[in-house]
Design a protein around this motif. Structure first.
Motif, PDB file in Angstrom:
ATOM      1  N   ILE A  87      -4.523  11.168 -14.760  1.00  0.00           N
ATOM      2  CA  ILE A  87      -4.927  10.536 -16.026  1.00  0.00           C
ATOM      3  C   ILE A  87      -5.589   9.188 -15.757  1.00  0.00           C
ATOM      4  CG2 ILE A  87      -4.051   9.492 -18.160  1.00  0.00           C
ATOM      5  CD1 ILE A  87      -1.959  11.788 -18.227  1.00  0.00           C
ATOM      6  N   TRP A  88      -5.013   8.385 -14.884  1.00  0.00           N
ATOM      7  CA  TRP A  88      -5.594   7.087 -14.553  1.00  0.00           C
ATOM      8  C   TRP A  88      -6.971   7.241 -13.919  1.00  0.00           C
ATOM      9  CZ3 TRP A  88      -4.557   2.598 -16.475  1.00  0.00           C
ATOM     10  CH2 TRP A  88      -3.283   2.315 -16.952  1.00  0.00           C
ATOM     11  N   LEU A  89      -7.128   8.212 -13.046  1.00  0.00           N
ATOM     12  CA  LEU A  89      -8.428   8.438 -12.405  1.00  0.00           C
ATOM     13  C   LEU A  89      -9.481   8.867 -13.425  1.00  0.00           C
ATOM     14  CD1 LEU A  89      -7.392  10.202  -9.076  1.00  0.00           C
ATOM     15  CD2 LEU A  89      -8.431   7.937  -9.343  1.00  0.00           C
TER      16      LEU A  89
ATOM     17  N   MET B  82       0.825  -1.187   0.000  1.00  0.00           N
ATOM     18  CA  MET B  82       0.000   0.000   0.000  1.00  0.00           C
ATOM     19  C   MET B  82       0.875   1.259   0.000  1.00  0.00           C
ATOM     20  SD  MET B  82      -3.066   0.843  -0.113  1.00  0.00           S
ATOM     21  CE  MET B  82      -4.271   2.013   0.276  1.00  0.00           C
ATOM     22  N   GLU B  83       1.965   1.208   0.730  1.00  0.00           N
ATOM     23  CA  GLU B  83       2.865   2.355   0.780  1.00  0.00           C
ATOM     24  C   GLU B  83       3.438   2.668  -0.603  1.00  0.00           C
ATOM     25  OE1 GLU B  83       5.862   2.224   3.830  1.00  0.00           O
ATOM     26  OE2 GLU B  83       4.453   1.274   5.231  1.00  0.00           O
ATOM     27  N   GLN B  84       3.644   1.612  -1.409  1.00  0.00           N
ATOM     28  CA  GLN B  84       4.193   1.825  -2.749  1.00  0.00           C
ATOM     29  C   GLN B  84       3.201   2.611  -3.615  1.00  0.00           C
ATOM     30  OE1 GLN B  84       4.960  -2.190  -3.939  1.00  0.00           O
ATOM     31  NE2 GLN B  84       7.098  -2.124  -3.229  1.00  0.00           N
ATOM     32  N   TYR B  85       1.909   2.331  -3.459  1.00  0.00           N
ATOM     33  CA  TYR B  85       0.895   3.050  -4.224  1.00  0.00           C
ATOM     34  C   TYR B  85       0.868   4.526  -3.831  1.00  0.00           C
ATOM     35  CZ  TYR B  85      -0.909  -1.455  -5.769  1.00  0.00           C
ATOM     36  OH  TYR B  85      -1.045  -2.687  -6.324  1.00  0.00           O
ATOM     37  N   ILE B  86       0.916   4.785  -2.548  1.00  0.00           N
ATOM     38  CA  ILE B  86       0.905   6.164  -2.073  1.00  0.00           C
ATOM     39  C   ILE B  86       2.151   6.904  -2.556  1.00  0.00           C
ATOM     40  CG2 ILE B  86       0.971   7.616  -0.004  1.00  0.00           C
ATOM     41  CD1 ILE B  86      -0.717   5.393   1.361  1.00  0.00           C
ATOM     42  N   GLU B  87       3.283   6.227  -2.525  1.00  0.00           N
ATOM     43  CA  GLU B  87       4.524   6.831  -2.996  1.00  0.00           C
ATOM     44  C   GLU B  87       4.439   7.126  -4.505  1.00  0.00           C
ATOM     45  OE1 GLU B  87       9.225   5.644  -3.467  1.00  0.00           O
ATOM     46  OE2 GLU B  87       8.041   4.645  -1.915  1.00  0.00           O
ATOM     47  N   PHE B  88       3.900   6.178  -5.258  1.00  0.00           N
ATOM     48  CA  PHE B  88       3.731   6.366  -6.702  1.00  0.00           C
ATOM     49  C   PHE B  88       2.837   7.568  -6.981  1.00  0.00           C
ATOM     50  CE2 PHE B  88       1.312   5.731 -10.601  1.00  0.00           C
ATOM     51  CZ  PHE B  88       2.327   5.559 -11.524  1.00  0.00           C
ATOM     52  N   LEU B  89       1.692   7.660  -6.278  1.00  0.00           N
ATOM     53  CA  LEU B  89       0.772   8.772  -6.473  1.00  0.00           C
ATOM     54  C   LEU B  89       1.445  10.109  -6.165  1.00  0.00           C
ATOM     55  CD1 LEU B  89      -2.491   7.262  -4.923  1.00  0.00           C
ATOM     56  CD2 LEU B  89      -1.970   7.578  -7.341  1.00  0.00           C
ATOM     57  N   GLY B  90       2.260  10.124  -5.120  1.00  0.00           N
ATOM     58  CA  GLY B  90       2.960  11.350  -4.749  1.00  0.00           C
ATOM     59  C   GLY B  90       4.005  11.766  -5.762  1.00  0.00           C
ATOM     60  N   ARG B  91       4.657  10.819  -6.362  1.00  0.00           N
ATOM     61  CA  ARG B  91       5.726  11.124  -7.320  1.00  0.00           C
ATOM     62  C   ARG B  91       5.203  11.375  -8.740  1.00  0.00           C
ATOM     63  NH1 ARG B  91      10.812   7.180  -5.923  1.00  0.00           N
ATOM     64  NH2 ARG B  91      11.172   7.986  -3.836  1.00  0.00           N
TER      65      ARG B  91
ATOM     66  N   PRO C 168       1.862  12.793  -9.979  1.00  0.00           N
ATOM     67  CA  PRO C 168       0.496  13.332  -9.869  1.00  0.00           C
ATOM     68  C   PRO C 168      -0.242  13.414 -11.213  1.00  0.00           C
ATOM     69  CG  PRO C 168       2.111  15.074  -9.546  1.00  0.00           C
ATOM     70  CD  PRO C 168       2.864  13.775  -9.600  1.00  0.00           C
ATOM     71  N   ILE C 169       0.444  13.780 -12.274  1.00  0.00           N
ATOM     72  CA  ILE C 169      -0.214  13.902 -13.580  1.00  0.00           C
ATOM     73  C   ILE C 169      -0.664  12.530 -14.073  1.00  0.00           C
ATOM     74  CG2 ILE C 169       0.107  14.539 -16.007  1.00  0.00           C
ATOM     75  CD1 ILE C 169       1.930  16.803 -15.013  1.00  0.00           C
TER      76      ILE C 169
END
Length: 143
Positions: free
Chosen positions: A17-19, A1-10, A12-13
């Motif tokens: 797009i994915w959202l 889960m931490e990897q997803y949060i880190e990915f989202l933080g790094r 954002p664009i």
């Protein structure tokens, strides 16, 4: 889960797009589930016409319609239909109406307008006239 949060933080664009893509996919799926306009295949069209008295309206250009069409179909002027001018079609308000164009795209928009105008049973031939021809079903010609 931490990897997803880190990915989202790094990224954002990329995350936005994915959202957006996910929202569009869900929206399209929901629209299809709740649509009153049904896409039918050539065999279902035949059943609607033969068993339920359905009427086929061909929205292709007059020249294409005169050249080759589904037997018993009537021509519908696309420009009038786009302006919600369905004069003369009142007798079909409660009967099955099947709209046919070249590919099914134009007919889908007009079908939605017809439903909003009070037509109860509006169908679109999925794949349009091309699907009818591909299925090897008979056509008529002439004026």
């Amino acid at each position: 889960m931490e990897q997803y949060i880190e990915f989202l933080g790094r990224n954002p664009i990329l995350s936005i797009i994915w959202l957006v893509l996910a929202a569009m996919l869900v929206s399209s799926w929901l629209k299809g589930m709740f649509s009153k306009i049904l896409q039918i295949n050539p065999q279902q069209l035949t059943i609607l016409v033969n068993r339920q008295g359905g009427q086929v309206f061909d929205m292709r250009a007059q020249k294409e319609f005169n050249n080759s069409r589904i037997a018993g179909s009537e021509h519908m002027n696309v420009e009038k239909a786009k302006q919600n001018d369905f004069a003369g079609l009142e007798k079909f308000k409660t009967k099955p109406i099947i709209l046919v164009c070249n590919t099914g795209m134009t007919a889908s928009g007009i079908a939605s307008n017809m439903y909003k105008a009070g037509f109860e049973q509006v169908y679109v031939l999925s794949g349009g006239f091309g699907a009818w021809q591909t299925a090897g079903l008979p056509t008529a010609s002439g004026k």
